[in-house]
Design an enzyme around this catalytic site. Structure first.
Site, PDB file in Angstrom:
ATOM      1  N   SER A  90     -10.367   2.329  -2.553  1.00 57.22           N
ATOM      2  CA  SER A  90     -11.544   2.782  -2.017  1.00 57.22           C
ATOM      3  C   SER A  90     -11.806   2.181  -0.797  1.00 57.22           C
ATOM      4  O   SER A  90     -12.335   2.415   0.284  1.00 57.22           O
ATOM      5  CB  SER A  90     -13.026   2.751  -3.126  1.00 57.22           C
ATOM      6  OG  SER A  90     -12.861   1.334  -3.569  1.00 57.22           O
ATOM      7  N   GLU A 108       5.445  -0.777  -6.064  1.00 57.64           N
ATOM      8  CA  GLU A 108       4.049  -1.742  -6.326  1.00 57.64           C
ATOM      9  C   GLU A 108       4.313  -3.150  -6.100  1.00 57.64           C
ATOM     10  O   GLU A 108       5.435  -3.716  -6.530  1.00 57.64           O
ATOM     11  CB  GLU A 108       3.861  -1.508  -7.788  1.00 57.64           C
ATOM     12  CG  GLU A 108       2.414  -1.408  -8.170  1.00 57.64           C
ATOM     13  CD  GLU A 108       1.614  -0.008  -7.286  1.00 57.64           C
ATOM     14  OE1 GLU A 108       1.140  -0.146  -6.215  1.00 57.64           O
ATOM     15  OE2 GLU A 108       1.946   0.996  -7.890  1.00 57.64           O
ATOM     16  N   HIS A 109       3.440  -3.718  -5.214  1.00 51.86           N
ATOM     17  CA  HIS A 109       3.607  -5.044  -4.644  1.00 51.86           C
ATOM     18  C   HIS A 109       4.830  -5.319  -3.765  1.00 51.86           C
ATOM     19  O   HIS A 109       5.106  -6.561  -3.660  1.00 51.86           O
ATOM     20  CB  HIS A 109       3.577  -6.092  -5.904  1.00 51.86           C
ATOM     21  CG  HIS A 109       2.258  -6.161  -6.527  1.00 51.86           C
ATOM     22  ND1 HIS A 109       1.469  -7.125  -6.192  1.00 51.86           N
ATOM     23  CD2 HIS A 109       1.713  -5.513  -7.409  1.00 51.86           C
ATOM     24  CE1 HIS A 109       0.300  -7.192  -7.036  1.00 51.86           C
ATOM     25  NE2 HIS A 109       0.502  -6.066  -7.670  1.00 51.86           N
ATOM     26  N   ASP A 127      -1.895   0.470   1.526  1.00 51.77           N
ATOM     27  CA  ASP A 127      -3.261   1.205   1.502  1.00 51.77           C
ATOM     28  C   ASP A 127      -3.523   1.902   2.656  1.00 51.77           C
ATOM     29  O   ASP A 127      -3.876   3.017   2.839  1.00 51.77           O
ATOM     30  CB  ASP A 127      -4.378   0.437   0.842  1.00 51.77           C
ATOM     31  CG  ASP A 127      -3.893  -0.198  -0.627  1.00 51.77           C
ATOM     32  OD1 ASP A 127      -2.824   0.561  -1.160  1.00 51.77           O
ATOM     33  OD2 ASP A 127      -4.713  -1.045  -1.045  1.00 51.77           O
ATOM     34  N   LEU A 163      -7.197   3.036  -6.589  1.00 51.83           N
ATOM     35  CA  LEU A 163      -7.079   4.121  -5.783  1.00 51.83           C
ATOM     36  C   LEU A 163      -7.455   3.683  -4.243  1.00 51.83           C
ATOM     37  O   LEU A 163      -7.232   4.742  -3.226  1.00 51.83           O
ATOM     38  CB  LEU A 163      -7.824   5.295  -6.167  1.00 51.83           C
ATOM     39  CG  LEU A 163      -7.307   6.041  -7.618  1.00 51.83           C
ATOM     40  CD1 LEU A 163      -7.924   6.958  -7.920  1.00 51.83           C
ATOM     41  CD2 LEU A 163      -5.865   5.922  -7.597  1.00 51.83           C
TER      42      LEU A 163
END
Length: 383
Positions: free
Chosen positions: A128, A37-38, A173, A126
């Site tokens: 979108s 994460e990040h 993403d 998530l």
């Protein structure tokens, strides 16, 4: 779960808005980041997998030479011509941004009309937005016959979000939404863009990933995400490295002593240790030792909570409740400040784990969470 209702809804929205049938349907999934994460905007390592939930774009040619987009959530079309960043705002900016990014890269983008339907939860971490961008990008490439190799596509979608929309996200993403495969996790080096498809068929091991939407939504365009990115860049500059990815765990203690700001020390420690947790997770999955990744997931959450300070009470409670219910590991997933938690569990423990989290939420007066089992699915494609 995605089903015929989402493609059907996109087709119906297209027909209602434009009075004709679409030329085709394109879909792109949301994603869960298993770990990492990040780390993406720090040139590091990530390990996402694609969700069954997806955004479907019904697309057809536009006779007026402009681009129009509507959705089941916003049936009145947003219509635009050739634009520059900032000229289209709101949710339509994600579509205008994709058109702009392709044109800015030198491609002739076909004018189209688009209708969107999605079952990727909004504001839940998530991704979108990446699902929307990736579905539209794939449709425009196919309809325009554009020569855009698969490996180049995530950066175009990311550029739409970074430059046009103004959200400082990394490339995780869009890479997941475009390049993931069924029953695989996507091991991505965010510096070289090298990928490896890591086996992730949990059902074969009697395991499952339970996703718990905390229903404490977050927004990336606000200041917190950008502040974390600036802190990481400041720490890298102070250490004289191109990115925090270039600091190894063996060098970490010495690097932290060279930083005179406690916030920068904590931010750097999260990124350096998180990169190592991704590498350790990949190593275990390659060896088929899936249950053993649990402690790495839990350590990742502790690091996000204590060093990166991006969790909120709802996600902390969800993680702790899942662990008390017998999960092998659990962590928040996504940019933070709300969103979802994932828990690695025995497959037959999904209902009990979800109930334990819901009970803990009720005791604290939180909005009830929603939970489902996530299975690694495929990336963007024409239906």
């Amino acid at each position: 779960m995605s089903g015929p209702t989402i493609p059907g809804a996109a087709t119906a929205a297209f027909t209602e808005a434009y009075g004709t049938e679409p030329a085709g349907l394109w879909a792109a999934p949301g994603r869960v980041n298993l770990i990492g994460e990040h780390t993406d905007y720090n040139d590091g390592f990530v390990l996402p997998f694609a969700l069954p939930q997806r955004t479907v774009a019904a697309v057809g040619p536009a006779p007026d030479g402009r681009w129009s987009v509507c959705s089941t959530l916003a049936p009145d079309p947003v219509t635009f011509g050739v634009t520059e960043p900032g000229e289209v705002t709101g949710w339509g900016a994600y579509v205008a941004g994709v058109v702009w990014a392709l044109r800015d890269a030198g491609f002739e983008v076909p004018p189209v009309r688009i209708a969107l339907a999605s079952d990727v939860p909004l504001g839940s971490g998530l991704s979108s937005s990446a699902a929307l961008e990736s579905a539209v990008l794939t449709a425009l490439i196919d309809l325009g016959g554009l020569d855009v190799p698969l490996e180049r596509r995530p950066a175009l979608a990311q550029r739409a979000e970074n430059v046009y929309v103004g959200a400082p996200t990394g490339i995780l993403d869009q890479s997941a939404s475009i390049r993931c495969r069924k029953d695989r996790a996507l091991f991505l080096d965010c510096r070289s863009y090298r990928i490896e498809q890591i086996p992730f068929d949990l059902a074969a091991e009697g395991l499952a990933i339970l996703v718990i939407n905390s229903n404490a939504p977050h927004q990336h365009v606000d200041g917190e995400y950008g502040e974390r990115r600036k802190s990481c860049e400041a720490a890298a500059a102070a250490l004289g490295v191109p990115a925090l990815r270039d600091v190894s765990t063996a060098e970490l203690d010495g690097a932290l002593r060279r930083l005179d700001d406690d916030v920068l020390r904590r931010r750097a420690r999260h990124i350096v240790t998180e990169n190592q947790r991704v590498l350790d997770t990949v190593s275990l999955l390659r060896s088929g030792r899936v249950r053993e990744i649990g402690p790495l997931l839990t350590a990742s959450h502790a690091s996000m909570r204590d060093d990166f300070e991006i969790t909120v009470d709802q996600v902390d409670v969800a993680v702790q409740s899942a662990l008390e219910a017998g999960a092998y590991g659990a962590r928040m997933t996504g940019g933070g400040f709300g969103g979802c938690v994932l828990a690695l569990i025995d497959a037959d423990r999904a209902e009990a784990t979800a109930a334990a989290v819901a009970s803990a939420y009720q005791k604290r007066g939180f909005t009830a969470p929603t939970s489902w089992v996530a299975v690694a699915g495929p990336g963007a494609a024409r239906l």
